[in-house]
Scaffold this motif. Sequence first.
Motif, PDB file in Angstrom:
ATOM      1  N   ASN A   1       0.825  -1.150   0.071  1.00 33.21           N
ATOM      2  CA  ASN A   1       0.025  -0.098  -0.057  1.00 33.21           C
ATOM      3  C   ASN A   1       0.877   1.245   0.051  1.00 33.21           C
ATOM      4  O   ASN A   1       1.979   1.139   0.554  1.00 33.21           O
ATOM      5  CB  ASN A   1      -0.988  -0.043   1.106  1.00 33.21           C
ATOM      6  N   ASN A   2       0.333   2.325  -0.700  1.00 35.18           N
ATOM      7  CA  ASN A   2       1.178   3.540  -0.424  1.00 35.18           C
ATOM      8  C   ASN A   2       0.103   4.661  -0.303  1.00 35.18           C
ATOM      9  O   ASN A   2      -1.138   4.204  -0.383  1.00 35.18           O
ATOM     10  CB  ASN A   2       2.239   3.636  -1.535  1.00 35.18           C
ATOM     11  N   GLN A   3       0.454   5.646  -0.495  1.00 38.03           N
ATOM     12  CA  GLN A   3      -0.552   7.022  -0.091  1.00 38.03           C
ATOM     13  C   GLN A   3      -1.480   7.130  -1.296  1.00 38.03           C
ATOM     14  O   GLN A   3      -2.379   7.855  -1.308  1.00 38.03           O
ATOM     15  CB  GLN A   3       0.183   8.118   0.028  1.00 38.03           C
ATOM     16  N   GLU A   4      -1.250   6.411  -2.291  1.00 40.85           N
ATOM     17  CA  GLU A   4      -2.090   6.677  -3.586  1.00 40.85           C
ATOM     18  C   GLU A   4      -2.944   5.325  -3.998  1.00 40.85           C
ATOM     19  O   GLU A   4      -3.739   5.547  -5.000  1.00 40.85           O
ATOM     20  CB  GLU A   4      -1.279   6.991  -4.808  1.00 40.85           C
ATOM     21  N   GLY A   5      -2.788   4.190  -3.291  1.00 42.97           N
ATOM     22  CA  GLY A   5      -3.371   2.965  -3.265  1.00 42.97           C
ATOM     23  C   GLY A   5      -2.600   1.657  -3.195  1.00 42.97           C
ATOM     24  O   GLY A   5      -2.096   1.713  -2.232  1.00 42.97           O
ATOM     25  N   VAL A   6      -2.496   0.955  -4.369  1.00 43.69           N
ATOM     26  CA  VAL A   6      -1.564  -0.269  -4.203  1.00 43.69           C
ATOM     27  C   VAL A   6      -0.591  -0.355  -5.139  1.00 43.69           C
ATOM     28  O   VAL A   6      -0.900  -0.081  -6.318  1.00 43.69           O
ATOM     29  CB  VAL A   6      -2.629  -1.454  -4.318  1.00 43.69           C
ATOM     30  N   LEU A   7       0.575  -0.723  -5.026  1.00 37.51           N
ATOM     31  CA  LEU A   7       1.768  -0.736  -5.722  1.00 37.51           C
ATOM     32  C   LEU A   7       2.232  -2.213  -5.765  1.00 37.51           C
ATOM     33  O   LEU A   7       2.598  -2.713  -4.888  1.00 37.51           O
ATOM     34  CB  LEU A   7       2.915   0.127  -5.292  1.00 37.51           C
TER      35      LEU A   7
END
Length: 750
Positions: free
Chosen positions: A37-43
């Motif tokens: 997870n990151n601040q914009e969704g899933v990486l």
Amino acid sequence: MLKTYKITVAGQVQGVGFRPYIYTLSTEFNLKGTVSNNQEGVLVNVTGTKENIDKFYSKLIHFPPPVANIQKSKIIEIEHVLFDDFKIISSKKNGQLNLPLTPDFAICDDCKNEIKNSKNKRFNYPFTTCVNCGPRFAVTENFPFERSNTSIHNFLMCDDCMEEYTNPANRRFHSQTNTCSTCGIELVLINAEGIAIKTSKNTVFQKVASLLQEGNIVAIKNTSGYLLCCNGENTEVIQKLREKKHRPKKPFAVLFPSLKKLQKEFFISEKEIESLTSKESPITIISSKNYNGNLALNEITPNLNQLGVLLPYTGILQLLANELNFPIVATSGNIHGSPIISENDEAFEKLENVADYFLQHNLKITHPQDDSVVKFSSNFQQKILFRRSRGFAPNYFGTAIKTIEKILAMGADLKSSFTFYPNNYLYASQYIGNLENFDIYNRYITEIASFINIFEQQPEVILVDKHPLYHSTKYGIELAKKTSSKLVEIQHHKAHFSAILGEHNLFEEKVLGVVFDGTGFGDDNQIWGGEFFSYKNNVIERIAQIENFDWILGNKMAKEPRLSLFSLASDEMIDVLVQKFTSTELKNYQYLKKNNQLKTSSVGRLFDAVASLLNITDYNSYEGEAAILLENSIGNYDLKNCKNYLNSTDVISVNEIISAIYKEIQQGNSTKNMITNFLFTLATSILNIAKKHQFKHIACSGGVFQNTTLVDMLLELAPKEIKLYFHKELSPNDENISFGQLMYYLHIKN
């Protein structure tokens, strides 16, 4: 040849089992890499053959986890990386949050089965969740959605839970809300004196069920706030709850132990079943006509033929339901008019004279939420949200926004909400309540501060209602000064119209906007509430209105339908008025009316006047009671037998409507027929104005459009060439004002 690709997925993809799903999918296609997870969704970084990666990506996008909502995704080839295996790695936050918040999800069938299975480790554990269900927004402190960013971080996972959390084959693989009775949240049952009642985890719900059976009121701390519960078949305890909660007539909701038991007692449509069993599991209002069961209907929904019902949507409610053989009243844990309570000490302080017992737990609820409420119209099954809260909030999908400004819309006062646009997503808060109440106002301020903190973004633009005395407006002005934000005032009914335009993305069309509600401060400093707008090429113009009548005694008018009738009554109706007012009142009110300068076009007050004239009610004990009782009096109708009370298609004369009804009362027409004719008159007037101004699209907003009979009539009367639009994802009432303010600011030029 092996290749490496970077995949980013944005939308409602955190707290929904997305990373475990990707892990399993990578195994299926023999891929190696990482997901986080990151601040914009899933990486996702993944290495494998191009053919397998393409198949992996296609399945990922087209068949995501059941409670996920993908808004956008991207795949690009990057420099080749040699991975040893596939891993879920810790989330890294490299910037400000730019993804939807995750709403609460109703308990799934797998978890329901586990908590009633005596051989399962989670037998009778009320906080059982998995990647597919459980509280999310209610326990969110920060993002990305990791355990450490929720209030559940206070509970360290035991070895068994950690084994589940790290096992790819387990349903709780990377479930951030994972706990069990060994390491998890604890329940305690206390009485109104604060003394703990001795029970075990296997007997506590039997005890609560027994207390309810005996006629006690129990305050139950659910995962989104307290509920006040009592036996739905016990008239005495329901009246006791009404008295103590200061809620004399407003309907209560009823929790049924199961869908099967509910269907034994009521007819439920397919749409209603879908609603009740959905991941949101809102209160769903159903018909209670011809009911012959043991439910104390008249005490639960006084003088109404409809009932708000819900099914167990958390482990707490499910375990209680497993011990019940009767339905229970389940209403918000508060004193009427105050916000739902979520803290144990506050509950005991404010409800000790209401509840006989308290079922409490030690999980902190960071975002308290009322239950959402939905109703479907009888003929067309049109979905109408009466309250948008738990399960739906705080995201809003479905409208594209193109601006770099950070915008906070403050909404209205009576049914307050706020809408925030701090990044690439739109966040529409849960229903908060009437800001006239000090505690609700504080909840409103606290929630706004929480959103600003979570997204680490101060607003650059603050939108407020034009009403200078709204608490939301005053706070917006204060906040704008504090943050040096641009302040923009937006008229109430234009915000309503913009909300329905935005919900259906109608900004490329020519649209007639019909906004019927109780009150709103107009551009001419009068009280609007029955407005017709045209929209074309980003311009809104007011082209017609319900005929003005006198607005007297301010907010008292909304509480006493007889005052609306007084305002509209002709001299010949003195025989009606003398039955409703003392001679002193008549004298004083006639003086006020004679010297009055303030006018209104309020359809809400017109409904009140009709209700008073028909002797349905002269006083509202809760907001909108007169209008609800009016619709309740209709039942089935036949449009072929309906009569239009207006002679002209050019002017919607409220005096003419009231006079026509008065004459029909004298002629002995039935109340049902007169109410049906009244609604038919309004529906016909809307279509006449559309025809006169050559509109093919009609968009309706405002609290009056919670009247499902009016909605059905419009749908039945409208010719094929006219398309009607109603709110589906937002409530038609003032909850949508904040969203509408933002839509107005972004799309309207005038």
